[in-house]
Design a protein around this motif. Structure first.
Motif, short mmCIF file in Angstrom:
data_model
loop_
_atom_site.label_atom_id
_atom_site.label_comp_id
_atom_site.label_asym_id
_atom_site.label_seq_id
_atom_site.Cartn_x
_atom_site.Cartn_y
_atom_site.Cartn_z
N TYR A 52 0.71 -1.23 -0.04
CA TYR A 52 -0.06 0.02 -0.02
C TYR A 52 0.85 1.33 0.21
CZ TYR A 52 1.05 -0.15 5.06
OH TYR A 52 1.79 -0.37 6.34
N GLY A 53 2.26 1.21 0.35
CA GLY A 53 2.97 2.33 0.01
C GLY A 53 4.25 2.07 -0.86
N ALA A 54 5.48 2.31 -0.51
CA ALA A 54 6.61 2.17 -1.42
C ALA A 54 6.64 0.59 -2.24
CB ALA A 54 7.98 2.36 -0.94
N ALA A 76 -7.31 1.03 6.61
CA ALA A 76 -7.36 2.05 5.90
C ALA A 76 -5.85 2.66 5.88
CB ALA A 76 -8.19 3.34 6.33
N ARG A 77 -5.13 3.35 4.91
CA ARG A 77 -4.01 3.89 4.61
C ARG A 77 -4.12 5.20 5.50
NH1 ARG A 77 -2.62 2.55 -0.75
NH2 ARG A 77 -4.69 3.25 -0.99
N ARG A 78 -3.01 5.45 6.18
CA ARG A 78 -2.93 6.74 7.06
C ARG A 78 -1.53 7.07 7.17
NH1 ARG A 78 -7.52 6.90 5.55
NH2 ARG A 78 -9.53 6.90 6.77
N TYR A 79 -1.43 8.49 7.28
CA TYR A 79 -0.10 8.88 7.78
C TYR A 79 0.08 8.96 9.30
CZ TYR A 79 1.86 9.98 3.19
OH TYR A 79 2.32 10.22 1.96
N THR A 80 0.65 7.93 9.91
CA THR A 80 0.19 7.84 11.25
C THR A 80 1.56 7.50 12.09
OG1 THR A 80 -0.45 5.56 11.33
CG2 THR A 80 -2.10 7.15 11.53
N LEU A 81 2.70 7.49 11.01
CA LEU A 81 4.12 7.01 11.56
C LEU A 81 5.11 7.99 11.27
CD1 LEU A 81 3.71 3.32 10.44
CD2 LEU A 81 3.90 4.26 12.76
N ARG A 82 5.89 8.46 12.45
CA ARG A 82 6.95 9.61 12.02
C ARG A 82 8.23 8.69 11.52
NH1 ARG A 82 5.70 14.01 13.93
NH2 ARG A 82 4.24 14.32 15.85
N ASP A 83 8.75 9.30 10.38
CA ASP A 83 9.76 8.97 9.65
C ASP A 83 11.09 9.81 9.88
OD1 ASP A 83 11.66 8.15 7.73
OD2 ASP A 83 10.30 8.18 6.06
N GLY A 98 1.02 4.06 7.35
CA GLY A 98 0.66 2.73 8.14
C GLY A 98 -0.80 2.28 7.64
N LEU A 99 -1.14 1.07 7.83
CA LEU A 99 -2.59 0.67 7.96
C LEU A 99 -2.99 0.61 9.37
CD1 LEU A 99 -2.15 -2.56 5.80
CD2 LEU A 99 -3.31 -0.53 5.18
N GLU A 100 -4.37 1.14 9.17
CA GLU A 100 -5.03 1.28 10.66
C GLU A 100 -6.36 0.66 10.33
OE1 GLU A 100 -4.11 3.02 13.42
OE2 GLU A 100 -2.18 3.59 12.61
N SER A 101 -6.93 0.03 11.67
CA SER A 101 -8.39 -0.53 11.21
C SER A 101 -9.13 0.66 11.27
CB SER A 101 -8.44 -1.24 12.68
OG SER A 101 -9.46 -1.92 12.88
N VAL A 102 -10.23 0.61 10.37
CA VAL A 102 -11.30 1.46 9.91
C VAL A 102 -12.41 0.65 9.35
CG1 VAL A 102 -12.20 3.28 9.12
CG2 VAL A 102 -9.83 3.38 9.57
N ASP A 211 -7.17 7.13 -4.13
CA ASP A 211 -7.11 7.19 -2.73
C ASP A 211 -7.77 8.66 -2.30
OD1 ASP A 211 -6.13 8.00 0.11
OD2 ASP A 211 -5.80 5.81 0.10
N ALA A 212 -8.67 8.85 -1.48
CA ALA A 212 -9.29 10.23 -1.45
C ALA A 212 -8.16 10.93 -0.53
CB ALA A 212 -10.76 10.30 -0.69
#
Length: 239
Positions: A52-54, A76-83, A98-102, A211-212
């Motif tokens: 779902y990412g790189a 759902a694909r979400r920006y929830t992790l610091r890089d 990251g993948l989040e439960s939705v 992806d909205a």
């Protein structure tokens, strides 16, 4: 209306501050964890990995014969992790997906098929890349191929990498404007967070998916980067 492009990103995102190199992953530990995760599976069989990412564009570009568009219900694909070591630095952290439960949503992406026998060696570069940072946990999930790829869109058991909420780099979901502010200025040893976002959105579109959230962030980043204040820090919007 400005459009996010790699050219705009290259000229607008400021250089990354100097930072120490990322620590090398403990490959012995990672291989042992992979073998434990695969324990009980027939080594002659292949596996599917949900990207779902790189992983999407890395494998879609290199091996288009092993990918299939799919969706992952309940996640759902979400920006929830610091890089802090890839497209960000410890002094200027970025964000990664990251993948989040939705339960009401589904994540679109690509299923990658790694054939057997010898599937462990085929999986190892994927496992090392995804599990090395430590902020994902591996899970078996039920993905569904898009109509036309299999009869009736039958479910496929696939390995997925889900965000760990107990990891120090877990940031949680932020408002779109705040996320865009971070992505617009983040750069690390492997490039910019903005280019990562654009590559993800474009890979989905090339494979007939949207992806909205990613497309909203594309628009937000384009507005921030396409302004008079692009010689130093990116322009900011009031969003």
């Amino acid at each position: 209306m400005p459009r996010l492009t790699h050219e705009l990103i290259a000229r607008s995102v400021p250089p990354a501050p100097a930072s120490p190199a990322a620590p090398l992953p403990d490959e012995t530990r990672l291989r042992a964890e992979m073998q434990v995760f695969l324990h009980g599976r027939d080594p002659e069989l292949g596996i599917w990995v949900f990207a779902y990412g790189a992983l999407m564009w890395e494998y879609a570009e290199a091996r288009p014969d092993i990918v299939a568009p799919a969706r992952l219900p309940g996640l759902a694909r979400r920006y929830t992790l610091r890089d802090v070591h890839d497209r960000g630095t410890p002094d200027r952290p970025g964000l990664t997906l990251g993948l989040e439960s939705v339960p009401a949503l589904a994540c679109t992406g690509l299923l990658l098929h790694l054939p057997g026998p010898g599937v462990e060696e085929r999986l190892w570069p994927v496992w090392k890349q995804e599990m090395g940072p430590g902020f994902y946990r591996p899970e078996w999930c039920e993905a569904v191929m898009h109509a036309g790829r299999t009869a009736g869109g039958a479910p496929v058991r696939a390995l997925s990498f889900v965000a760990r909420h107990d990891h120090p780099l877990f940031a949680g979901e932020m408002p779109v404007g705040q996320t865009a502010d971070i992505l617009a200025r983040s750069r690390g040893p492997n490039g910019t967070a903005a280019a990562y976002l654009l590559d993800a959105a474009e890979t989905l579109r090339r494979n007939g998916m949207r992806d909205a959230l990613l497309e909203s962030l594309e628009a937000e980043l384009a507005r921030r980067l396409d302004g008079p204040a692009t010689s130093g820090a990116p322009a900011r919007s009031a969003a």
